[in-house]
Motif scaffolding. Structure first.
Motif, PDB file in Angstrom:
ATOM      1  N   THR A  97      -3.602   8.950 -10.423  1.00 22.85           N
ATOM      2  CA  THR A  97      -3.554   7.904  -9.025  1.00 22.85           C
ATOM      3  C   THR A  97      -4.866   8.382  -8.248  1.00 22.85           C
ATOM      4  OG1 THR A  97      -1.179   7.792  -9.178  1.00 22.85           O
ATOM      5  CG2 THR A  97      -2.178   7.212  -7.462  1.00 22.85           C
ATOM      6  N   VAL A  98      -5.291   7.483  -7.629  1.00 21.55           N
ATOM      7  CA  VAL A  98      -6.506   7.485  -7.088  1.00 21.55           C
ATOM      8  C   VAL A  98      -6.241   6.900  -5.374  1.00 21.55           C
ATOM      9  CG1 VAL A  98      -9.016   7.007  -6.638  1.00 21.55           C
ATOM     10  CG2 VAL A  98      -7.997   7.419  -8.814  1.00 21.55           C
ATOM     11  N   ALA A  99      -6.841   7.728  -4.382  1.00 30.10           N
ATOM     12  CA  ALA A  99      -6.849   7.382  -2.972  1.00 30.10           C
ATOM     13  C   ALA A  99      -8.059   7.427  -2.499  1.00 30.10           C
ATOM     14  CB  ALA A  99      -5.639   8.056  -2.303  1.00 30.10           C
ATOM     15  N   SER A 100      -8.813   6.554  -2.385  1.00 27.82           N
ATOM     16  CA  SER A 100     -10.402   6.342  -1.882  1.00 27.82           C
ATOM     17  C   SER A 100     -10.625   5.465  -0.550  1.00 27.82           C
ATOM     18  CB  SER A 100     -11.339   6.061  -3.341  1.00 27.82           C
ATOM     19  OG  SER A 100     -12.365   6.183  -2.997  1.00 27.82           O
ATOM     20  N   HIS A 101     -11.385   5.946   0.235  1.00 25.66           N
ATOM     21  CA  HIS A 101     -12.121   5.150   1.132  1.00 25.66           C
ATOM     22  C   HIS A 101     -10.991   4.462   2.043  1.00 25.66           C
ATOM     23  CE1 HIS A 101     -15.398   5.246  -2.055  1.00 25.66           C
ATOM     24  NE2 HIS A 101     -16.248   5.001  -0.832  1.00 25.66           N
ATOM     25  N   ASN A 102      -9.914   5.378   2.242  1.00 25.72           N
ATOM     26  CA  ASN A 102      -9.014   4.881   3.255  1.00 25.72           C
ATOM     27  C   ASN A 102      -9.311   5.346   4.664  1.00 25.72           C
ATOM     28  OD1 ASN A 102      -7.078   3.269   1.359  1.00 25.72           O
ATOM     29  ND2 ASN A 102      -7.197   5.308   0.493  1.00 25.72           N
ATOM     30  N   VAL A 103      -8.737   4.776   5.509  1.00 24.46           N
ATOM     31  CA  VAL A 103      -8.828   5.470   7.027  1.00 24.46           C
ATOM     32  C   VAL A 103      -7.247   5.714   7.451  1.00 24.46           C
ATOM     33  CG1 VAL A 103      -9.410   4.987   9.585  1.00 24.46           C
ATOM     34  CG2 VAL A 103     -10.999   4.491   7.624  1.00 24.46           C
ATOM     35  N   LEU A 104      -7.076   6.732   8.045  1.00 23.23           N
ATOM     36  CA  LEU A 104      -5.481   7.072   8.159  1.00 23.23           C
ATOM     37  C   LEU A 104      -5.417   7.663   9.630  1.00 23.23           C
ATOM     38  CD1 LEU A 104      -5.583   7.635   4.970  1.00 23.23           C
ATOM     39  CD2 LEU A 104      -3.342   8.088   5.309  1.00 23.23           C
ATOM     40  N   GLU A 105      -4.773   7.169  10.529  1.00 23.01           N
ATOM     41  CA  GLU A 105      -4.790   7.654  12.080  1.00 23.01           C
ATOM     42  C   GLU A 105      -3.159   7.930  12.270  1.00 23.01           C
ATOM     43  OE1 GLU A 105      -6.236   4.863  15.107  1.00 23.01           O
ATOM     44  OE2 GLU A 105      -8.170   5.215  14.029  1.00 23.01           O
ATOM     45  N   HIS A 106      -2.773   8.952  12.646  1.00 17.34           N
ATOM     46  CA  HIS A 106      -1.482   9.664  12.981  1.00 17.34           C
ATOM     47  C   HIS A 106      -0.644   9.494  11.751  1.00 17.34           C
ATOM     48  CE1 HIS A 106      -3.083   9.598  16.934  1.00 17.34           C
ATOM     49  NE2 HIS A 106      -3.305   8.288  16.828  1.00 17.34           N
TER      50      HIS A 106
END
Length: 187
Positions: free
Chosen positions: A53-62
């Motif tokens: 599974t791939v998680a790429s180029h995401n923005v996460l706040e809090h």
């Protein structure tokens, strides 16, 4: 995709089951998402697992990126800021469960802690994990200092290398930049 105000994981990319021994690619890709402002303060922005599974180029706040029962997954080029507002035993990128192995945490920007958790945390017998070439900035920690920037608990053969740690100042003897409980390597 803009995801906010959820009570559970904002994005759930975990096919379930144990990744160990299955080696059937999940073909799940979590890319170009903005996860922010959860309703529950202890919340996963992205909960991922399975095989490849791939998680790429995401923005996460809090919120954070959580891997459970994950094998050879890739977490890369994400901007994770703030993390959970209340949790102290977790991380901006957090791996837990016995069946985590061979995951690659690379090229992420982790910053602005809200709670005394960790930057990258390999927990509960996570083995053969790799965290490399991440930028981990502790200068703007808002409510508390991070417990540790890179942390592994009871796992073995985890490798941290080439990470850039910015702004880490320790003024108490029990604070650490890198903490290992088990056999791991940092360079």
């Amino acid at each position: 995709c803009d995801v906010s105000q959820t009570g559970g994981a904002m994005i759930y990319a975990n096919p379930g089951g144990k990744a160990q021994g299955t080696l059937v690619a999940s073909r799940l890709i979590v890319q170009n998402n903005y996860c922010h402002d959860p309703i529950i303060t202890v919340n996963n922005g992205i909960n991922m697992g399975g095989y490849l599974t791939v998680a790429s180029h995401n923005v996460l706040e809090h919120c954070n990126i959580n891997l459970s029962n994950a094998a050879e997954c890739i977490v890369e080029y994400n901007d994770v800021r703030g993390g959970s507002k209340t949790i102290s035993d977790g991380g901006l990128i957090y791996l837990f469960a016995l069946y985590n192995h061979g995951n690659h945490i690379r090229y992420n920007y982790l910053h602005e802690w809200n709670a005394p958790g960790c930057g990258v945390y390999f927990d509960d017998m996570s083995m053969n994990q790799y965290a490399y070439y991440n930028i981990i900035d502790t200068t703007a920690a808002t409510s508390a200092k991070p417990k540790s920037v890179l942390y592994t608990s009871t796992g073995h053969y985890n490798v941290f290398f080439g990470n850039i740690i910015v702004g880490r100042k320790t003024d108490r003897i029990n604070e650490s930049c890198i903490f290992f409980w088990g056999s791991s390597l940092a360079y």
